[in-house]
Design a protein around this motif. Structure first.
Motif, PDB file in Angstrom:
ATOM      1  N   SER A 232       0.860  -1.180   0.000  1.00  0.00           N
ATOM      2  CA  SER A 232       0.000   0.000   0.000  1.00  0.00           C
ATOM      3  C   SER A 232       0.899   1.234   0.000  1.00  0.00           C
ATOM      4  N   PRO A 233       0.351   2.428  -0.271  1.00  0.00           N
ATOM      5  CA  PRO A 233       1.175   3.639  -0.204  1.00  0.00           C
ATOM      6  C   PRO A 233       1.810   3.855   1.165  1.00  0.00           C
ATOM      7  N   ASP A 234       1.119   3.484   2.224  1.00  0.00           N
ATOM      8  CA  ASP A 234       1.681   3.662   3.561  1.00  0.00           C
ATOM      9  C   ASP A 234       2.717   2.595   3.898  1.00  0.00           C
ATOM     10  N   GLU A 235       2.530   1.399   3.382  1.00  0.00           N
ATOM     11  CA  GLU A 235       3.460   0.291   3.631  1.00  0.00           C
ATOM     12  C   GLU A 235       3.725  -0.426   2.312  1.00  0.00           C
ATOM     13  N   PRO A 236       4.659   0.102   1.514  1.00  0.00           N
ATOM     14  CA  PRO A 236       4.923  -0.494   0.187  1.00  0.00           C
ATOM     15  C   PRO A 236       5.767  -1.763   0.278  1.00  0.00           C
ATOM     16  N   ASN A 237       5.147  -2.815   0.804  1.00  0.00           N
ATOM     17  CA  ASN A 237       5.852  -4.090   0.999  1.00  0.00           C
ATOM     18  C   ASN A 237       6.046  -4.803  -0.335  1.00  0.00           C
ATOM     19  N   LEU A 238       7.302  -5.002  -0.695  1.00  0.00           N
ATOM     20  CA  LEU A 238       7.630  -5.658  -1.952  1.00  0.00           C
ATOM     21  C   LEU A 238       8.290  -7.005  -1.710  1.00  0.00           C
ATOM     22  N   TYR A 239       7.885  -7.978  -2.509  1.00  0.00           N
ATOM     23  CA  TYR A 239       8.513  -9.289  -2.529  1.00  0.00           C
ATOM     24  C   TYR A 239       9.382  -9.379  -3.786  1.00  0.00           C
ATOM     25  N   GLU A 240      10.474 -10.117  -3.680  1.00  0.00           N
ATOM     26  CA  GLU A 240      11.350 -10.322  -4.835  1.00  0.00           C
ATOM     27  C   GLU A 240      11.373 -11.801  -5.195  1.00  0.00           C
ATOM     28  N   VAL A 241      11.142 -12.074  -6.478  1.00  0.00           N
ATOM     29  CA  VAL A 241      11.219 -13.439  -6.965  1.00  0.00           C
ATOM     30  C   VAL A 241      12.468 -13.562  -7.842  1.00  0.00           C
ATOM     31  N   ARG A 242      13.234 -14.616  -7.634  1.00  0.00           N
ATOM     32  CA  ARG A 242      14.417 -14.891  -8.454  1.00  0.00           C
ATOM     33  C   ARG A 242      14.278 -16.296  -9.024  1.00  0.00           C
ATOM     34  N   LEU A 243      14.372 -16.371 -10.342  1.00  0.00           N
ATOM     35  CA  LEU A 243      14.283 -17.657 -11.031  1.00  0.00           C
ATOM     36  C   LEU A 243      15.662 -17.994 -11.585  1.00  0.00           C
ATOM     37  N   ARG A 258      10.089  -7.984  -9.003  1.00  0.00           N
ATOM     38  CA  ARG A 258       9.424  -7.676  -7.736  1.00  0.00           C
ATOM     39  C   ARG A 258       7.919  -7.653  -7.947  1.00  0.00           C
ATOM     40  N   PHE A 259       7.204  -7.911  -6.880  1.00  0.00           N
ATOM     41  CA  PHE A 259       5.744  -7.880  -6.931  1.00  0.00           C
ATOM     42  C   PHE A 259       5.224  -7.554  -5.543  1.00  0.00           C
ATOM     43  N   GLY A 260       3.941  -7.269  -5.480  1.00  0.00           N
ATOM     44  CA  GLY A 260       3.317  -6.968  -4.203  1.00  0.00           C
ATOM     45  C   GLY A 260       1.918  -7.534  -4.152  1.00  0.00           C
TER      46      GLY A 260
END
Length: 916
Positions: A232-243, A258-260
């Motif tokens: 979210s704008p207040d908590e821009p939590n991003l996950y990173e995927v590596r293949l 990256r995705f969220g």
């Protein structure tokens, strides 16, 4: 794999020709890649045509293994690429990446790379297969072309069947991510794909191995993340995927993205982000840059821009008809900014141009789909490149494209056409509309528009019976705004020179968009005598812009049916000066204050007037707009002026909701001198914490006494004017012949003759007319209506002013005509006054845009033995004494008419006229 890249950014040789019919020698020069050629060469600022790029690069023999790809971020528009004299490939399209396998064309040692770029004009004889009108081009028809290699270029060494991209569709409720990885070529042998996912803090949350078959070009897969942290704008939590692509226990290729986890949806006319109410507070972002047009200067530049956007209270940017550099979305993802992004428009709708739009739209989604910041797609802006108003086939195509996009990317909302009259929607997730109105001049029109929009006006949708309407689409104004000029010296480049785009814009709006020469025009028209210097004028214009946006936002926030807005715009763009920042991203004077109306919770005063007599009560209608955020409980509203405070307890307010508090009256202090006073509004929690603040400034005039020139014998041809001046304490004359002063809406021969013999005329015109013979015939001074002209100021803002000296020093605001003069703002202007008039005779005036089209709103001059004072300020609309501003202005104009200028000033003006 980044260690296998060779950047080709930097200096190239460059040759530009208009077309293939080159005759005679052409200049080979140095160009920087990436950056459009228009940004680098003064003679090519507005030139499309053909650009030929060339550079030589040394490649070591040991680097030449696996497959070598030559990759381009984006090149506008048609590209042909050659290596060592052989063509390696072609590409059409100006906004998306493309690449070529160049393995067989490279050799150890020096290699020549040549790129021919065709940037089409609209001449089919020059570009028969892709004339400009039939390609997606975006805002180039406004701000000038962008041509050539405008994003990065590099060589990359990868295995033949490497992973080219990954698509991720996260489900926030379950943590399940439906995915697919795509390969550049069918897989050549047995392959394992290792999938590693890291959480927002960098911890590994998943590590899996998948087997895939030989010969496939893609591999679907799924995985689940536990304990999902939403983006979210207040908590821009991003996950990173590596293949990792693994063969024989060795990593042969890898790809990261990256995705969220976030959801965006609409319910009953409101937006919801991750299931919580969202009030969309957005600004249009043209995504143009001060020195490089559309090439991003740096990630740091983007970060600074996004940080300032958040400081302004924005939670969304509408990236306007541009497939932006991917780094734009990367920064939005990291910093927590919602993005509404759009398909670049073309100029016309043909089978060929529609195919290009569809291809580009799919490419944009494929490239950018994993960015959680992107929440809305727009297909068409303001009917550009289609004819929805008149062509049913175009409407059908748009509905089909809407349906396709909804199916292809179910994670986002889609707008079919973001309309400006006379266009409309055919089927859309959002019922948005564009509207511009000058403030304070046309605030009534703005209020009417907001009322109609909030009542789901019929003009939102196609009137042809082919619209799909649920009645639950969120309503919003997605373009509105007002100008506030930047200070020209703040825009100079590193060499201290004026920006090149000051020389653009002359073909827009009868020239009022042309920035060059603004300093000269300011002094030529004697505005320094009104404002002091240009910086003070700029500051006044920016505060006027703030008050305009504040009022327009407040008008929308009091409507519970509206779900958001988009301000035009985040930053100025070349000649367009309505940004919250200037073109170099310098802040406006109101930067730190803007959040008071641009936040989740806003106190909304609706004022009846902004000018009062001393001791009156100011009437205000108050609302509390709580668009998103936690419940407000045990709060109170404080209303303060001059140390006196009223306190109102507030009920529980749960978002999204607008609480109507009704009308309140605020007693105003007794004043012996005119002044501005501020009414402050504060919501405080039970522990005294400030939750929201707003304010309203008004002018307070001391109680009026007897007019200074009450013994002047006043005559008017109209009975209502005679009665007004009698009520105001002036002495009426029984006939024209015995009057010492005439007040009239018009003039005739009898009035002119009487003035020539020594009378004073206060002329208050309300219709078009000539001011001959008071002004010489060769000046053609005349009264003209503003409606339908640039003087209205609805797009490029007009700046009206009153010289606050002498008789007009009693007005506490200014010099710009602001809301304290709301009741007297003119419907007409006085054109034809010359430089000499503006030096001394013009006491009120108006300019448009970059200080163009100067006209008078008030002018005085001697005529024979008498005197003329003419003003188009509307001073006769209300009852006598009802509006302090109108009443005080009438007194001031009367005094100005009675009191002649000093003989020395009169003599100087006449001498200057004689010399001219």
């Amino acid at each position: 794999m980044h260690d296998n890249r060779i950047s080709l950014d930097g200096t190239w040789e460059f040759l530009h020709v208009a077309d293939d019919r080159l005759s005679g020698p052409a200049e080979v020069r140095q160009i920087v890649v990436p950056s459009p050629w228009q940004a680098q060469f003064s003679d090519l600022r507005m030139r499309a045509g053909i650009g030929i790029y060339r550079r030589t690069i040394e490649i070591a023999e040991e680097w030449l293994h696996d497959t070598i790809w030559l990759r381009f971020g984006a090149v506008f528009h048609n590209s042909r690429v050659f290596i060592n004299g052989e063509q390696v490939g072609t590409n059409e399209g100006g906004f998306l990446p493309f690449s070529f396998d160049v393995t067989s064309f490279l050799k150890p040692g020096p290699n020549e790379i040549k790129v021919r770029v065709d940037s089409p004009t609209d001449n089919p004889a020059e570009f028969p297969d892709s004339p400009f009108a039939e390609i997606p081009f975006g805002k180039q028809s406004w701000y000038g072309p962008l041509s050539g290699i405008w994003q990065s270029v590099y060589l990359e060494r990868r295995i033949t069947d490497h992973m080219s991209r990954v698509r991720l569709v996260p489900n926030r409720e379950t943590g399940r991510v439906t995915s697919g990885v795509f390969f550049a070529r069918p897989l050549t042998s047995a392959t394992q794909i290792r999938i590693e996912v890291r959480g927002p803090s960098g911890e590994v949350v998943l590590d899996e191995m998948h087997e895939t078959q030989v010969g496939v070009t893609s591999m679907p897969f799924e995985f689940t993340v536990a304990d999902v942290k939403s983006w979210s704008p207040d908590e821009p939590n991003l996950y990173e995927v590596r293949l990792e692509l693994i063969r024989d226990d060795e990593v042969k290729d890898e790809i990261t993205d990256r995705f969220g986890f976030r959801t965006i949806e609409t319910r009953n006319g409101k937006f919801y982000l991750n299931g919580e109410p969202l009030y969309l507070r957005a600004a249009l972002d043209q995504d143009y840059y001060p020195d490089t047009i559309c090439t991003v200067p740096s990630v740091e530049f983007l970060e600074d821009q996004f940080r300032k956007a958040k400081e302004l209270g924005l939670n969304c940017l509408r990236c306007h008809i541009k497939a932006a550099d991917p780094r734009y979305y990367d920064v939005a993802d990291r910093m927590g900014m919602l993005i509404w992004t759009e398909l670049p428009n073309g100029g016309m709708a043909t089978d060929r141009s529609r195919g290009r739009k569809e291809k580009l739209l799919k490419g944009i989604v494929d490239r950018d789909v994993n960015h959680p910041s992107i929440i809305i797609w727009t297909i068409i802006n303001e009917n550009w490149g289609v004819d929805l108003v008149n062509d049913a086939d175009h409407r059908d195509w748009l509905k089909r494209t809407f349906a396709w996009l909804k199916a292809y990317d179910p994670m986002r909302l889609v707008v079919d056409n973001s309309p400006l009259a006379p266009s409309f929607h055919v089927e859309s997730d959002i019922a948005d509309y564009h509207f511009y109105a000058a403030y304070p001049d046309h605030r009534d029109q703005w209020d009417q528009f907001v009322d109609e929009l909030s009542n789901r006006a019929s003009w939102l949708y196609s009137p042809h019976g082919d619209a799909v309407i649920t009645g639950r689409e969120p309503l919003m104004c997605s373009e509105f705004g007002n100008w506030g000029l930047p200070y020209p010296k703040d825009l100079r480049d590193a060499k201290g020179e004026e920006p090149w785009w000051f020389e653009t814009g002359h073909d827009w709006g009868e020239g009022v968009m042309y920035a060059h020469g603004v300093e000269n025009r300011f002094s030529d028209w004697s505005l320094d005598r009104v404002f002091g210097d240009l910086r003070r004028f700029v500051i006044a214009a920016q505060w006027q812009q703030f008050r305009a946006l504040k009022y327009e936002i407040e008008a929308m926030r009091r409507k519970p049916n509206l779900a958001g807005y988009v301000i035009t715009e985040l930053h100025d763009c070349h000649w367009e000066s309505n940004g919250l920042l200037d073109m170099r991203r310098n802040t406006r004077v109101f930067h730190e204050l803007f959040h008071i109306v641009n936040s989740d919770t806003v106190i909304v005063p609706k004022w009846e007037r902004a000018s009062y007599w001393s001791g009156e009560k100011a009437g205000l209608h108050l609302s509390i707009a709580h668009g998103a955020g936690p419940v407000l409980e045990d709060c109170q509203l404080e209303i303060s002026i001059c140390g006196e405070t009223q306190r109102l307890p507030l009920p529980r307010i749960e978002a999204p909701h607008v609480l109507d508090l009704g009308r309140v009256e605020v007693p105003l202090p007794e004043m012996s001198e005119p002044d501005l006073r501020r009414i402050s509004f504060d919501i405080r929690s039970s522990d005294g914490r400030l939750i929201s603040h707003n304010h309203f400034d008004l002018a307070i005039h001391p109680k009026r006494g007897r007019p200074v020139y009450s013994r002047e014998l006043v005559w008017a041809p109209d009975e209502d004017i005679r009665e007004r001046f009698r009520a105001l304490g002036y002495t009426p004359a029984r006939a024209l012949e015995e009057s010492t002063m005439i007040v009239s809406r018009t003039h005739n021969k009898a009035i002119v003759d009487h003035v020539r013999q020594g009378a004073k005329l206060l002329l208050l015109p309300e219709e078009d007319m000539s001011l001959y013979p008071f002004f010489p015939h060769w000046q053609a001074v005349k009264v003209q209506a503003r409606a339908g002209t640039l003087w209205s100021g609805d797009w490029a803002s007009s700046f009206g002013w009153l010289r606050r000296s002498g008789h007009f020093a009693r007005f506490p605001s200014g010099p710009l005509l602001d809301e304290t003069m709301d009741r007297v703002l003119p419907d007409h202007v006085i054109s034809g006054c010359n430089l000499l008039d503006f030096q001394a005779r013009v006491f009120a005036g108006l300019v448009v845009g970059w200080i163009h089209k100067p006209v008078a709103l008030g002018v005085e001059r001697s005529y024979g033995r008498g005197r003329l004072v003419a003003s188009t300020l509307r001073l006769l609309r209300d009852e006598p004494m009802a509006d302090p501003t109108a009443t005080t202005l009438l007194d001031a104009l009367t005094e100005l008419a009675v009191e002649s200028r000093s003989p020395r000033l009169e003599e100087a003006v006449r001498a200057a006229e004689a010399a001219a």
